[in-house]
Design a protein around this motif. Structure first.
Motif, PDB file in Angstrom:
ATOM      1  N   ASN A   1       0.753  -0.790  -0.245  1.00 24.28           N
ATOM      2  CA  ASN A   1       0.577   0.112   0.249  1.00 24.28           C
ATOM      3  C   ASN A   1       1.097   1.287   0.471  1.00 24.28           C
ATOM      4  O   ASN A   1       1.918   1.601   0.825  1.00 24.28           O
TER       5      ASN A   1
ATOM      6  N   ASP B   1      -2.021   6.949   1.434  1.00 25.43           N
ATOM      7  CA  ASP B   1      -2.475   7.407   3.139  1.00 25.43           C
ATOM      8  C   ASP B   1      -3.743   6.346   3.960  1.00 25.43           C
ATOM      9  O   ASP B   1      -3.233   7.144   5.012  1.00 25.43           O
ATOM     10  N   GLN B   2      -4.593   5.707   3.209  1.00 24.77           N
ATOM     11  CA  GLN B   2      -5.803   5.061   3.693  1.00 24.77           C
ATOM     12  C   GLN B   2      -5.648   3.915   3.887  1.00 24.77           C
ATOM     13  O   GLN B   2      -4.827   3.238   2.903  1.00 24.77           O
ATOM     14  N   VAL B   3      -6.115   2.708   4.631  1.00 23.55           N
ATOM     15  CA  VAL B   3      -5.754   1.256   4.309  1.00 23.55           C
ATOM     16  C   VAL B   3      -7.694   1.021   2.819  1.00 23.55           C
ATOM     17  O   VAL B   3      -8.630   1.290   3.108  1.00 23.55           O
TER      18      VAL B   3
ATOM     19  N   ALA C   1      -8.160  -4.609   1.386  1.00 23.17           N
ATOM     20  CA  ALA C   1      -6.619  -5.435   2.612  1.00 23.17           C
ATOM     21  C   ALA C   1      -6.877  -6.246   2.906  1.00 23.17           C
ATOM     22  O   ALA C   1      -5.902  -7.286   2.524  1.00 23.17           O
TER      23      ALA C   1
ATOM     24  N   GLU D   1       3.331  -1.635   4.945  1.00 23.98           N
ATOM     25  CA  GLU D   1       2.910  -0.468   4.442  1.00 23.98           C
ATOM     26  C   GLU D   1       4.067   0.107   4.846  1.00 23.98           C
ATOM     27  O   GLU D   1       4.289  -0.243   5.383  1.00 23.98           O
TER      28      GLU D   1
ATOM     29  N   ALA E   1      -0.172   9.625   9.057  1.00 21.48           N
ATOM     30  CA  ALA E   1      -0.734   8.640   8.629  1.00 21.48           C
ATOM     31  C   ALA E   1      -0.609   7.237   8.509  1.00 21.48           C
ATOM     32  O   ALA E   1      -1.211   6.244   8.723  1.00 21.48           O
ATOM     33  N   GLY E   2       1.247   6.338   8.614  1.00 22.87           N
ATOM     34  CA  GLY E   2       1.145   5.187   8.894  1.00 22.87           C
ATOM     35  C   GLY E   2       0.828   5.069  10.593  1.00 22.87           C
ATOM     36  O   GLY E   2       0.239   3.570  10.995  1.00 22.87           O
TER      37      GLY E   2
ATOM     38  N   GLU F   1      -2.055   6.087  12.531  1.00 15.37           N
ATOM     39  CA  GLU F   1      -3.824   6.427  11.957  1.00 15.37           C
ATOM     40  C   GLU F   1      -3.619   4.619  11.379  1.00 15.37           C
ATOM     41  O   GLU F   1      -4.328   3.871  11.251  1.00 15.37           O
ATOM     42  N   ARG F   2      -3.334   3.812  10.541  1.00 15.16           N
ATOM     43  CA  ARG F   2      -2.906   2.698   9.152  1.00 15.16           C
ATOM     44  C   ARG F   2      -3.087   1.793  10.215  1.00 15.16           C
ATOM     45  O   ARG F   2      -3.510   0.589  10.540  1.00 15.16           O
TER      46      ARG F   2
ATOM     47  N   PHE G   1      -5.722   1.114  12.733  1.00 16.75           N
ATOM     48  CA  PHE G   1      -6.879   0.321  11.981  1.00 16.75           C
ATOM     49  C   PHE G   1      -6.662  -0.537  12.544  1.00 16.75           C
ATOM     50  O   PHE G   1      -7.320  -2.175  12.849  1.00 16.75           O
ATOM     51  N   TYR G   2      -5.602  -1.169  12.000  1.00 17.96           N
ATOM     52  CA  TYR G   2      -5.170  -2.688  11.564  1.00 17.96           C
ATOM     53  C   TYR G   2      -5.333  -3.375  12.676  1.00 17.96           C
ATOM     54  O   TYR G   2      -5.666  -4.512  13.433  1.00 17.96           O
TER      55      TYR G   2
END
Length: 139
Positions: free
Chosen positions: A90, A93-95, A99, A107, A118-119, A121-122, A125-126
């Protein structure tokens, strides 16, 4: 379950994430894996395609833009990775919504503060969704 790996570099500037992507894609395709590199847009995919044809001078990464051909490494920006489900790199900057279809997600994070944020935040998220997440410092 999809395994997620964050590759971290302290280097900042244009091309750091793309260089990391080349390294990871090269290693994966040499292991016989199929790689889908998710780009921001068509211009980004074309730019990455040009970079992959030029560097590094010591190697060749068999790749193609999704709509233009078949190869072990596919570059695309659309919302549908087609039949790909092995390795996702990826570069956005978003998932990506898709995925979780992949066995592995990579990433790329450079030393630029906006990319680091941004990383994070991803990563959150995961982790919040139960994906196994690891990190590798690449220098």
């Amino acid at each position: 379950m999809t395994e997620v790996t964050f590759y971290l570099s302290n280097k900042a500037g244009d091309g750091v994430r793309q260089a990391l992507a080349w390294r990871i894609a090269d290693k994966a395709q040499k292991q016989g894996r199929l790689v889908y590199i998710h780009c921001r847009d068509a211009d980004h995919a074309r730019q990455l395609d040009d970079q992959f044809w030029q560097a590094p001078a010591t190697g060749f990464l068999p790749h193609a833009i999704q709509q233009e051909g078949q190869a072990p490494v596919i570059l695309s920006h659309g919302g549908d990775p087609g039949d790909h489900h092995d390795v996702l790199i990826n570069l956005t900057d978003q998932v990506p919504d898709f995925a979780s279809r992949f066995q592995r997600v990579a990433e790329m994070i450079s030393g630029a503060e906006n990319e680091r944020q941004a990383g994070r935040e991803r990563f959150r998220f995961y982790r919040e969704r139960g994906f196994p997440v690891t990190t590798h410092e690449l220098g």
